[in-house]
Design an enzyme around this catalytic site. Structure first.
Site, short mmCIF file in Angstrom:
data_model
loop_
_atom_site.label_atom_id
_atom_site.label_comp_id
_atom_site.label_asym_id
_atom_site.label_seq_id
_atom_site.Cartn_x
_atom_site.Cartn_y
_atom_site.Cartn_z
CG ASP A 83 -58.93 -36.71 89.97
OD1 ASP A 83 -58.13 -37.19 89.14
OD2 ASP A 83 -58.67 -36.63 91.18
CD GLU A 178 -52.75 -38.16 90.88
OE1 GLU A 178 -51.60 -38.41 91.26
OE2 GLU A 178 -53.30 -37.05 91.06
ZN ZN Z 1 -52.00 -34.56 88.69
#
Ligand code: ZN
Length: 412
Positions: A83, A178
């Site tokens: 992401d 994340e």
């Molecule tokens: Zn990162």
């Protein structure tokens, strides 16, 4: 380009960065955005194609694979997140390669006002002659963490093609979400099947990080007394006034993100919404040490209690939830994964740097859950904004460090 990894890393990052995979904190799904599957499916297919084993995409959105060992040794994991950050436009990224950087100011085709200057970014001044990758001016690049993805993929392909390189089994994992702190599922530690691991999610060459913040979040709910304003005298209790008082009473000249650095933590009001009848204030609390974090939680509770005492007709609720803990607490008991990464960096001519991370990583959660996971450099710079850039040669140094690390881990 002299290094054999350079072209592959450049091609991979340019290809991956053009794929929209931004995460979204407000979306309850997991992964938070469907577009992250475009990256996950692609990586799964590329791993199968290069001959990796046990390739799977789990139902919680993580791509896992094995690079079989050619020597006895511990199983080492390498992770990166697919992401990109929600803080800045990350759709329609147009990566651009600057071959043989000349040391001057860098301008951007889609925003003529934007300048990336070596005068303001001393690390850039060190990269004369390197091949740099940036976005076009209106988006971030997403080297965070597609540089990590490109490095892990390039290492995996290199090891699969060179069985003569003696190393133990390698596990690779590509995680979603994340950037919104939801990358590590409860099931990941067991499914990863690694003795220890590394996230490729660090910045400048040499960074081997094993300290992160310890983190809690807090939700303060202020419930006032609601009544028609025309007949409110001595009856109404306005939640907006009380919520403002809580924010005003908390330290603002100290203990906020904008007034701290180094090893100091903070209380950060991230969000406040509601109305005169009820207000909800959200905070994140950060400190490197458990004691310091607990003290910040206690301070917030005290401020709420004081405001509550001043207005007993209101109800003020302060709830604190743990997020992640400094990974040093576990890693310092056995520094082998950190020492191996440092030794591998040195073998590649790089001086290791260990600076505490003023944030968390997937490694913070993984370490706490039993898989020691320090963070390793990729070269990414100026992340989460339009100036984001990376040197292809820095990525190559990271890739060589990972290959050497895999060999050193097998030797023990
Ligand atoms: Zn990162």
């Amino acid at each position: 380009m002299q290094n054999p990894f350079d072209q592959e890393l450049q091609d991979r990052l340019v290809r991956y960065a053009a794929i929209d995979s931004q995460s979204d904190e407000t979306a309850p799904a997991s992964p938070s955005t469907a577009c992250q599957f475009d990256m996950l499916h692609l990586l799964r297919d590329e791993l199968v194609e290069m001959g990796a084993q046990d390739v799977e995409l789990t139902d919680y959105g993580v791509v896992l694979a094995t690079i079989p060992g050619t020597a006895p040794g511990p199983t080492v994991g390498f992770l990166a997140h697919v992401d990109t950050a929600p803080q800045f436009n990350a759709s329609g990224v147009k990566p651009r390669v600057i071959s043989g950087y000349n040391g001057g100011d860098i301008t951007f085709p889609d925003d003529p006002a934007l300048v990336l200057s070596p005068a303001e970014h001393p690390y850039l001044a060190e990269k004369i002659g390197h091949d740099l990758i940036t976005a076009s001016g209106t988006t971030l690049l997403g080297a965070d963490d597609k540089a990590g993805v490109a490095i892990v993929m390039t290492m995996a392909r290199h090891l699969l093609n060179n069985p003569d390189i003696a190393r133990g089994p390698i596990r690779v994992a590509f995680t979603p979400d994340e950037e919104i702190g939801r990358g590590v599922s409860e099931r990941l530690p067991a499914d990863l099947r690694a003795d220890f691991a590394y996230t490729l999610d660090g910045g400048q060459v040499g960074e081997i990080e094993y300290e992160s913040f310890s983190a809690d979040r807090a939700v303060v709910t202020v419930t006032g007394v609601s009544i028609h304003p025309g007949w409110a005298k001595e009856k109404m209790v306005n939640a907006i006034h009380l919520a403002s008082k809580i924010v005003q009473t908390l330290p603002q000249a100290t203990m906020t993100p904008e007034t701290t650095d180094g090893r100091d933590g903070f209380i950060h009001a991230t969000d406040m919404e509601g109305g005169s009848s009820q207000m909800v204030i959200k905070f994140i609390l950060r400190d490197f040490e458990r004691d310091g974090l607990a003290a910040k939680g206690e301070l917030l509770r005290q401020v709420c209690a004081v405001v509550q005492t001043g207005e007993p007709r209101a109800t003020i609720k302060c709830e604190i939830y743990p997020q992640y803990r400094n990974m040093r607490y576990w890693l310092e008991k056995d520094m082998t994964p950190v020492d191996l990464a440092r030794a591998a960096a040195k073998a590649e001519g790089v001086e290791p740097i260990s600076v505490p991370i003023r944030g968390g990583t997937d490694g913070s959660r993984l370490t706490e859950m039993g898989v020691p996971t320090p963070n390793v450099f990729t070269g990414m710079q100026c992340i989460h904004g339009p100036l984001e850039w990376i040197s292809v040669q820095d990525m190559a140094t990271a890739t060589r460090t990972c290959v050497t690390l895999a060999q050193m881990a097998a030797k023990g």
